[in-house]
Design a protein around this motif. Sequence first.
Motif, PDB file in Angstrom:
ATOM      1  N   SER A 188      -6.351  -2.032  11.079  1.00 57.57           N
ATOM      2  CA  SER A 188      -7.737  -2.240  11.511  1.00 57.57           C
ATOM      3  C   SER A 188      -8.549  -2.819  10.357  1.00 57.57           C
ATOM      4  O   SER A 188      -8.239  -2.584   9.185  1.00 57.57           O
ATOM      5  N   PRO A 189      -9.600  -3.582  10.673  1.00 49.61           N
ATOM      6  CA  PRO A 189     -10.417  -4.196   9.626  1.00 49.61           C
ATOM      7  C   PRO A 189     -10.918  -3.164   8.619  1.00 49.61           C
ATOM      8  O   PRO A 189     -11.396  -2.099   8.988  1.00 49.61           O
ATOM      9  N   GLY A 190     -10.758  -3.483   7.344  1.00 50.76           N
ATOM     10  CA  GLY A 190     -11.211  -2.615   6.273  1.00 50.76           C
ATOM     11  C   GLY A 190     -10.230  -1.527   5.864  1.00 50.76           C
ATOM     12  O   GLY A 190     -10.454  -0.834   4.871  1.00 50.76           O
ATOM     13  N   ARG A 191      -9.154  -1.351   6.622  1.00 53.59           N
ATOM     14  CA  ARG A 191      -8.209  -0.262   6.325  1.00 53.59           C
ATOM     15  C   ARG A 191      -7.511  -0.451   4.978  1.00 53.59           C
ATOM     16  O   ARG A 191      -7.386   0.496   4.210  1.00 53.59           O
ATOM     17  N   ILE A 192      -7.048  -1.677   4.682  1.00 48.66           N
ATOM     18  CA  ILE A 192      -6.372  -1.900   3.401  1.00 48.66           C
ATOM     19  C   ILE A 192      -7.347  -1.646   2.251  1.00 48.66           C
ATOM     20  O   ILE A 192      -6.993  -0.990   1.267  1.00 48.66           O
ATOM     21  N   GLU A 193      -8.561  -2.143   2.385  1.00 43.98           N
ATOM     22  CA  GLU A 193      -9.564  -1.903   1.347  1.00 43.98           C
ATOM     23  C   GLU A 193      -9.811  -0.403   1.160  1.00 43.98           C
ATOM     24  O   GLU A 193      -9.964   0.067   0.029  1.00 43.98           O
ATOM     25  N   GLY A 194      -9.831   0.344   2.258  1.00 50.61           N
ATOM     26  CA  GLY A 194     -10.010   1.786   2.177  1.00 50.61           C
ATOM     27  C   GLY A 194      -8.864   2.470   1.451  1.00 50.61           C
ATOM     28  O   GLY A 194      -9.080   3.378   0.633  1.00 50.61           O
ATOM     29  N   ILE A 195      -7.651   2.034   1.735  1.00 50.72           N
ATOM     30  CA  ILE A 195      -6.475   2.602   1.063  1.00 50.72           C
ATOM     31  C   ILE A 195      -6.568   2.343  -0.434  1.00 50.72           C
ATOM     32  O   ILE A 195      -6.407   3.250  -1.252  1.00 50.72           O
ATOM     33  N   VAL A 196      -6.836   1.090  -0.789  1.00 50.88           N
ATOM     34  CA  VAL A 196      -6.902   0.721  -2.203  1.00 50.88           C
ATOM     35  C   VAL A 196      -8.047   1.444  -2.900  1.00 50.88           C
ATOM     36  O   VAL A 196      -7.877   1.950  -4.017  1.00 50.88           O
ATOM     37  N   THR A 197      -9.186   1.547  -2.259  1.00 52.64           N
ATOM     38  CA  THR A 197     -10.326   2.255  -2.848  1.00 52.64           C
ATOM     39  C   THR A 197      -9.969   3.714  -3.114  1.00 52.64           C
ATOM     40  O   THR A 197     -10.276   4.250  -4.180  1.00 52.64           O
ATOM     41  N   ASP A 198      -9.291   4.360  -2.154  1.00 58.21           N
ATOM     42  CA  ASP A 198      -8.872   5.752  -2.355  1.00 58.21           C
ATOM     43  C   ASP A 198      -7.897   5.868  -3.527  1.00 58.21           C
ATOM     44  O   ASP A 198      -7.990   6.810  -4.328  1.00 58.21           O
ATOM     45  N   LEU A 199      -6.967   4.935  -3.631  1.00 56.80           N
ATOM     46  CA  LEU A 199      -6.004   4.963  -4.733  1.00 56.80           C
ATOM     47  C   LEU A 199      -6.688   4.718  -6.078  1.00 56.80           C
ATOM     48  O   LEU A 199      -6.292   5.292  -7.092  1.00 56.80           O
ATOM     49  N   LEU A 200      -7.706   3.878  -6.082  1.00 57.14           N
ATOM     50  CA  LEU A 200      -8.452   3.621  -7.314  1.00 57.14           C
ATOM     51  C   LEU A 200      -9.261   4.836  -7.750  1.00 57.14           C
ATOM     52  O   LEU A 200      -9.431   5.079  -8.942  1.00 57.14           O
ATOM     53  N   LYS A 201      -9.750   5.601  -6.789  1.00 51.38           N
ATOM     54  CA  LYS A 201     -10.558   6.782  -7.098  1.00 51.38           C
ATOM     55  C   LYS A 201      -9.738   7.909  -7.702  1.00 51.38           C
ATOM     56  O   LYS A 201     -10.257   8.711  -8.468  1.00 51.38           O
ATOM     57  N   ASP A 202      -8.455   7.990  -7.330  1.00 52.24           N
ATOM     58  CA  ASP A 202      -7.627   9.122  -7.754  1.00 52.24           C
ATOM     59  C   ASP A 202      -6.186   8.648  -7.911  1.00 52.24           C
ATOM     60  O   ASP A 202      -5.491   8.450  -6.925  1.00 52.24           O
TER      61      ASP A 202
ATOM     62  N   GLN B 219      -3.683  10.174  -8.618  1.00 47.10           N
ATOM     63  CA  GLN B 219      -2.684  11.134  -8.142  1.00 47.10           C
ATOM     64  C   GLN B 219      -2.400  10.953  -6.650  1.00 47.10           C
ATOM     65  O   GLN B 219      -1.487  11.562  -6.118  1.00 47.10           O
ATOM     66  N   GLN B 220      -3.204  10.119  -5.999  1.00 48.07           N
ATOM     67  CA  GLN B 220      -2.990   9.826  -4.580  1.00 48.07           C
ATOM     68  C   GLN B 220      -1.814   8.869  -4.422  1.00 48.07           C
ATOM     69  O   GLN B 220      -1.477   8.128  -5.333  1.00 48.07           O
ATOM     70  N   THR B 221      -1.236   8.875  -3.250  1.00 42.70           N
ATOM     71  CA  THR B 221      -0.173   7.938  -2.931  1.00 42.70           C
ATOM     72  C   THR B 221      -0.398   7.433  -1.514  1.00 42.70           C
ATOM     73  O   THR B 221      -1.210   7.991  -0.771  1.00 42.70           O
ATOM     74  N   PHE B 222       0.297   6.385  -1.177  1.00 38.57           N
ATOM     75  CA  PHE B 222       0.254   5.877   0.195  1.00 38.57           C
ATOM     76  C   PHE B 222       1.691   5.876   0.687  1.00 38.57           C
ATOM     77  O   PHE B 222       2.574   5.292   0.066  1.00 38.57           O
ATOM     78  N   VAL B 223       1.924   6.547   1.802  1.00 39.30           N
ATOM     79  CA  VAL B 223       3.275   6.724   2.324  1.00 39.30           C
ATOM     80  C   VAL B 223       3.686   5.510   3.148  1.00 39.30           C
ATOM     81  O   VAL B 223       2.921   5.017   3.980  1.00 39.30           O
ATOM     82  N   CYS B 224       4.898   5.023   2.910  1.00 41.25           N
ATOM     83  CA  CYS B 224       5.467   3.922   3.691  1.00 41.25           C
ATOM     84  C   CYS B 224       5.505   4.321   5.165  1.00 41.25           C
ATOM     85  O   CYS B 224       5.991   5.394   5.512  1.00 41.25           O
ATOM     86  N   HIS B 225       4.982   3.447   6.025  1.00 41.40           N
ATOM     87  CA  HIS B 225       4.897   3.767   7.450  1.00 41.40           C
ATOM     88  C   HIS B 225       6.268   3.981   8.090  1.00 41.40           C
ATOM     89  O   HIS B 225       6.385   4.664   9.088  1.00 41.40           O
ATOM     90  N   LYS B 226       7.317   3.424   7.499  1.00 42.64           N
ATOM     91  CA  LYS B 226       8.657   3.589   8.067  1.00 42.64           C
ATOM     92  C   LYS B 226       9.284   4.931   7.692  1.00 42.64           C
ATOM     93  O   LYS B 226      10.368   5.255   8.170  1.00 42.64           O
ATOM     94  N   THR B 227       8.618   5.707   6.844  1.00 44.72           N
ATOM     95  CA  THR B 227       9.179   6.993   6.432  1.00 44.72           C
ATOM     96  C   THR B 227       8.337   8.172   6.897  1.00 44.72           C
ATOM     97  O   THR B 227       8.558   9.291   6.442  1.00 44.72           O
ATOM     98  N   LEU B 228       7.404   7.943   7.798  1.00 45.22           N
ATOM     99  CA  LEU B 228       6.525   9.024   8.245  1.00 45.22           C
ATOM    100  C   LEU B 228       7.256  10.123   9.002  1.00 45.22           C
ATOM    101  O   LEU B 228       6.853  11.281   8.960  1.00 45.22           O
ATOM    102  N   ASP B 229       8.330   9.781   9.706  1.00 40.61           N
ATOM    103  CA  ASP B 229       9.045  10.766  10.519  1.00 40.61           C
ATOM    104  C   ASP B 229      10.283  11.341   9.836  1.00 40.61           C
ATOM    105  O   ASP B 229      11.059  12.050  10.460  1.00 40.61           O
ATOM    106  N   LYS B 230      10.472  11.009   8.567  1.00 39.96           N
ATOM    107  CA  LYS B 230      11.644  11.508   7.839  1.00 39.96           C
ATOM    108  C   LYS B 230      11.220  11.794   6.412  1.00 39.96           C
ATOM    109  O   LYS B 230      10.083  12.179   6.196  1.00 39.96           O
ATOM    110  N   GLU B 231      12.132  11.640   5.454  1.00 37.18           N
ATOM    111  CA  GLU B 231      11.760  11.869   4.068  1.00 37.18           C
ATOM    112  C   GLU B 231      10.699  10.850   3.647  1.00 37.18           C
ATOM    113  O   GLU B 231      10.951   9.660   3.564  1.00 37.18           O
ATOM    114  N   ARG B 232       9.510  11.331   3.438  1.00 39.33           N
ATOM    115  CA  ARG B 232       8.388  10.445   3.106  1.00 39.33           C
ATOM    116  C   ARG B 232       8.606   9.810   1.737  1.00 39.33           C
ATOM    117  O   ARG B 232       9.018  10.469   0.798  1.00 39.33           O
ATOM    118  N   ARG B 233       8.307   8.508   1.684  1.00 40.87           N
ATOM    119  CA  ARG B 233       8.464   7.751   0.450  1.00 40.87           C
ATOM    120  C   ARG B 233       7.183   6.973   0.186  1.00 40.87           C
ATOM    121  O   ARG B 233       6.533   6.502   1.103  1.00 40.87           O
TER     122      ARG B 233
END
Length: 109
Positions: free
Chosen positions: A23-37, A39-53
């Motif tokens: 959705s519009p602005g979502r990537i910017e939101g992810i990056v902004t959150d990662l820049l703020k902290d 210690q944050q991570t972003f989980v690969c969408h292909k690993t949400l239902d198994k071992e998260r990476r």
Amino acid sequence: MPITKRPCSNCPFRCDGAGIELSPGRIEGIVTDLLKDDQQTFVCHKTLDKERRTCAGAVALMSKLGRLPVIARLGLAYGVITAADVEASAEMVIEPSALDLPSLTAASR
């Protein structure tokens, strides 16, 4: 949390247009959150239902900003990923200048 070594075929951070559309602005939101902290991570969408990476695309984009998250720095220190992995992934992802991001100073507060 393990880290993927390369952005997947439809990583939303890819620069070749093959990424899933967020959705519009979502990537910017992810990056902004990662820049703020870093210690944050972003989980690969292909690993949400198994071992998260952690998403290699997000790590690569953050490397372009000079702000590797803690998980990536630990991955480098323990040999889970290499600098060559990060560099190769960085070639596959969008440029930060293509995003509407707040200034790095404001984002890091």
